[in-house]
Design a protein around this motif. Sequence first.
Motif, short mmCIF file in Angstrom:
data_model
loop_
_atom_site.label_atom_id
_atom_site.label_comp_id
_atom_site.label_asym_id
_atom_site.label_seq_id
_atom_site.Cartn_x
_atom_site.Cartn_y
_atom_site.Cartn_z
N HIS A 183 3.78 8.64 8.20
CA HIS A 183 4.49 7.53 7.65
C HIS A 183 4.81 8.06 6.36
CE1 HIS A 183 3.15 4.55 11.26
NE2 HIS A 183 2.21 5.30 10.74
N LYS A 184 6.08 7.85 6.12
CA LYS A 184 6.34 8.13 4.61
C LYS A 184 6.75 6.73 3.84
CE LYS A 184 8.09 11.74 4.44
NZ LYS A 184 8.95 12.84 3.28
N LYS A 222 2.30 -3.39 2.71
CA LYS A 222 3.43 -4.11 3.99
C LYS A 222 3.28 -2.88 5.02
CE LYS A 222 7.10 -5.33 1.05
NZ LYS A 222 8.05 -5.37 0.49
N LEU A 223 3.15 -1.53 4.95
CA LEU A 223 2.90 -0.51 5.88
C LEU A 223 1.40 -0.71 7.34
CD1 LEU A 223 3.59 1.75 7.38
CD2 LEU A 223 2.38 3.85 5.89
N TYR A 224 0.51 -1.07 5.84
CA TYR A 224 -0.83 -0.81 6.36
C TYR A 224 -1.43 -2.60 7.09
CZ TYR A 224 -6.23 -2.22 6.92
OH TYR A 224 -7.44 -2.61 7.01
N ARG A 225 -0.24 -3.65 6.79
CA ARG A 225 -0.10 -4.75 7.52
C ARG A 225 0.53 -4.33 8.76
NH1 ARG A 225 1.33 -8.75 2.33
NH2 ARG A 225 -0.93 -9.07 1.43
N GLN A 226 1.89 -3.65 8.98
CA GLN A 226 1.93 -4.01 9.68
C GLN A 226 1.35 -2.66 11.08
OE1 GLN A 226 5.52 -1.41 9.46
NE2 GLN A 226 6.75 -3.38 8.37
N ARG A 250 11.68 9.17 -4.49
CA ARG A 250 9.94 9.40 -3.97
C ARG A 250 9.63 8.63 -2.89
NH1 ARG A 250 8.47 12.51 -9.14
NH2 ARG A 250 10.34 11.71 -11.10
N SER A 251 9.29 9.35 -2.06
CA SER A 251 8.27 9.14 -0.95
C SER A 251 6.50 9.53 -1.16
CB SER A 251 8.52 9.21 0.00
OG SER A 251 9.08 10.71 0.40
N ILE A 252 6.14 9.02 0.13
CA ILE A 252 4.53 9.28 -0.05
C ILE A 252 4.37 9.42 0.98
CG2 ILE A 252 1.92 8.74 -0.80
CD1 ILE A 252 2.97 7.24 -3.10
N ALA A 285 3.13 0.46 -8.82
CA ALA A 285 3.19 -0.73 -7.35
C ALA A 285 4.07 -0.82 -6.54
CB ALA A 285 3.15 -1.72 -9.21
N PHE A 286 5.24 -0.37 -6.71
CA PHE A 286 6.55 -0.01 -5.66
C PHE A 286 5.66 0.44 -4.38
CE2 PHE A 286 10.13 1.19 -3.92
CZ PHE A 286 10.95 -0.63 -3.58
N GLY A 287 4.94 1.57 -5.11
CA GLY A 287 5.23 1.94 -3.97
C GLY A 287 3.59 1.34 -3.21
#
Length: 109
Positions: free
Chosen positions: A2-3, A89-93, A12-14, A81-83
């Motif tokens: 996932h990104k 949110k990704l973890y909850r999904q 920027r993404s992780i 903080a935004f990341g």
Amino acid sequence: MHKIQANHSGTRSIAVEESHLSTIAQYHLLDHLVDSNGIVDENVLDKLKFNVRSLLSGDAGSDKALLDLCLDVIYNSNMKAFGLDNLIKLYRQWEASQPEQPEAPVEEP
């Protein structure tokens, strides 16, 4: 894989792998992290980093999965903080899509 978007402009993404999400679940890293106001700011990110640093100084310090999570995601130079908000949110999904684990039966003496 996932990104997550790491900044407001989207430049920027992780990259977050399934193993990273599993490690977050294993150590319950996001449980009770955000205050009741629901705002994810730099203080929440610092709290997460302190929690992970504490784990690394203990027995979990030799866990390669936890070290990989730290290097790739939590201590990533793009993580702000935004990341972190997007990671939560990704973890909850991801957590909602996982099959339910049956609880171990309680044995009575």
